[in-house]
Design a protein around this motif. Structure first.
Motif, PDB file in Angstrom:
ATOM      1  N   GLY A  69       0.782  -1.227   0.000  1.00 45.53           N
ATOM      2  CA  GLY A  69       0.000   0.000   0.000  1.00 45.53           C
ATOM      3  C   GLY A  69       0.818   1.284   0.000  1.00 45.53           C
ATOM      4  O   GLY A  69       0.284   2.354   0.229  1.00 45.53           O
ATOM      5  N   GLY A  70       2.103   1.173  -0.258  1.00 42.71           N
ATOM      6  CA  GLY A  70       2.945   2.365  -0.312  1.00 42.71           C
ATOM      7  C   GLY A  70       3.228   2.769  -1.742  1.00 42.71           C
ATOM      8  O   GLY A  70       2.808   2.107  -2.692  1.00 42.71           O
ATOM      9  N   ASP A  71       3.920   3.872  -1.884  1.00 39.62           N
ATOM     10  CA  ASP A  71       4.345   4.287  -3.207  1.00 39.62           C
ATOM     11  C   ASP A  71       5.662   5.040  -3.100  1.00 39.62           C
ATOM     12  O   ASP A  71       6.028   5.528  -2.041  1.00 39.62           O
ATOM     13  CB  ASP A  71       3.284   5.147  -3.911  1.00 39.62           C
ATOM     14  N   ALA A  72       6.379   5.072  -4.187  1.00 39.43           N
ATOM     15  CA  ALA A  72       7.665   5.771  -4.258  1.00 39.43           C
ATOM     16  C   ALA A  72       7.649   6.629  -5.507  1.00 39.43           C
ATOM     17  O   ALA A  72       7.271   6.161  -6.582  1.00 39.43           O
ATOM     18  CB  ALA A  72       8.818   4.776  -4.308  1.00 39.43           C
ATOM     19  N   ALA A  73       8.036   7.889  -5.348  1.00 39.31           N
ATOM     20  CA  ALA A  73       8.042   8.806  -6.485  1.00 39.31           C
ATOM     21  C   ALA A  73       9.303   9.652  -6.456  1.00 39.31           C
ATOM     22  O   ALA A  73       9.846   9.951  -5.394  1.00 39.31           O
ATOM     23  CB  ALA A  73       6.813   9.710  -6.440  1.00 39.31           C
ATOM     24  N   ILE A  74       9.745  10.034  -7.631  1.00 38.76           N
ATOM     25  CA  ILE A  74      10.895  10.927  -7.746  1.00 38.76           C
ATOM     26  C   ILE A  74      10.389  12.342  -7.490  1.00 38.76           C
ATOM     27  O   ILE A  74       9.532  12.840  -8.217  1.00 38.76           O
ATOM     28  CB  ILE A  74      11.521  10.830  -9.152  1.00 38.76           C
ATOM     29  N   SER A  75      10.898  12.984  -6.446  1.00 41.19           N
ATOM     30  CA  SER A  75      10.476  14.349  -6.174  1.00 41.19           C
ATOM     31  C   SER A  75      11.425  15.363  -6.806  1.00 41.19           C
ATOM     32  O   SER A  75      11.034  16.493  -7.080  1.00 41.19           O
ATOM     33  CB  SER A  75      10.345  14.600  -4.673  1.00 41.19           C
ATOM     34  N   HIS A  76      12.672  14.966  -7.042  1.00 38.82           N
ATOM     35  CA  HIS A  76      13.631  15.862  -7.699  1.00 38.82           C
ATOM     36  C   HIS A  76      14.750  15.023  -8.304  1.00 38.82           C
ATOM     37  O   HIS A  76      15.226  14.078  -7.683  1.00 38.82           O
ATOM     38  CB  HIS A  76      14.211  16.855  -6.690  1.00 38.82           C
ATOM     39  N   LEU A  77      15.159  15.375  -9.493  1.00 41.77           N
ATOM     40  CA  LEU A  77      16.265  14.696 -10.170  1.00 41.77           C
ATOM     41  C   LEU A  77      17.235  15.742 -10.686  1.00 41.77           C
ATOM     42  O   LEU A  77      16.860  16.615 -11.462  1.00 41.77           O
ATOM     43  CB  LEU A  77      15.738  13.843 -11.331  1.00 41.77           C
ATOM     44  N   ASP A  78      18.478  15.668 -10.213  1.00 41.48           N
ATOM     45  CA  ASP A  78      19.535  16.574 -10.662  1.00 41.48           C
ATOM     46  C   ASP A  78      20.564  15.727 -11.394  1.00 41.48           C
ATOM     47  O   ASP A  78      21.474  15.168 -10.791  1.00 41.48           O
ATOM     48  CB  ASP A  78      20.157  17.294  -9.468  1.00 41.48           C
ATOM     49  N   ARG A  79      20.380  15.622 -12.704  1.00 36.26           N
ATOM     50  CA  ARG A  79      21.253  14.785 -13.525  1.00 36.26           C
ATOM     51  C   ARG A  79      22.695  15.283 -13.489  1.00 36.26           C
ATOM     52  O   ARG A  79      23.633  14.496 -13.432  1.00 36.26           O
ATOM     53  CB  ARG A  79      20.736  14.748 -14.959  1.00 36.26           C
TER      54      ARG A  79
END
Length: 124
Positions: free
Chosen positions: A30-40
């Motif tokens: 029931g959880g989720d994981a998301a990218i909140s910021h990406l600094d390539r």
């Protein structure tokens, strides 16, 4: 679409696939994981764990596993920051203090503010 934007989208897709492939239990529970910021440019990614992860006692272990495995599997990523958003500092560090600077209290425990907390009343 520029090449740089396409590369960033490709990296974002690889990170998302990494999370789905390596941590299916996040969604299964029931959880989720998301990218909140990406600094390539600096090789940094910020991951936000949400849903059931926010109150899960093993989320600090999940965060540590994500941090250690992602940098090994995705060469462009050098640093992973992850957070559950539940009073944890950056990187899931639970540090022992809440964001409002107050310590937890327990029923029946007295505080120094002159008020007594008798806790919940028994139903009998």
């Amino acid at each position: 679409m520029s090449t740089e934007a396409a590369d960033t989208d490709d990296l974002r897709d690889r990170i998302t696939n990494f999370l789905r492939r390596n941590f299916p239990q996040i969604q299964m529970h029931g959880g989720d994981a998301a990218i909140s910021h990406l600094d390539r440019e600096n090789g940094e990614v910020h991951i936000q764990l949400g849903g059931a992860c926010s109150g899960c006692g093993i989320s600090p272990m999940t965060i540590q596993a994500i941090k250690s495995r992602m940098v090994k599997e995705i060469p462009e990523i050098e640093t992973v920051h992850a957070d559950t958003g539940m009073g944890a500092g950056a990187d899931g560090d639970l540090g022992g203090t809440s964001s409002d600077g107050m310590s937890p209290s327990f029923p029946g425990e007295t505080s120094d503010d002159g008020e007594e907390d008798e806790g919940p009343q028994a139903p009998f």
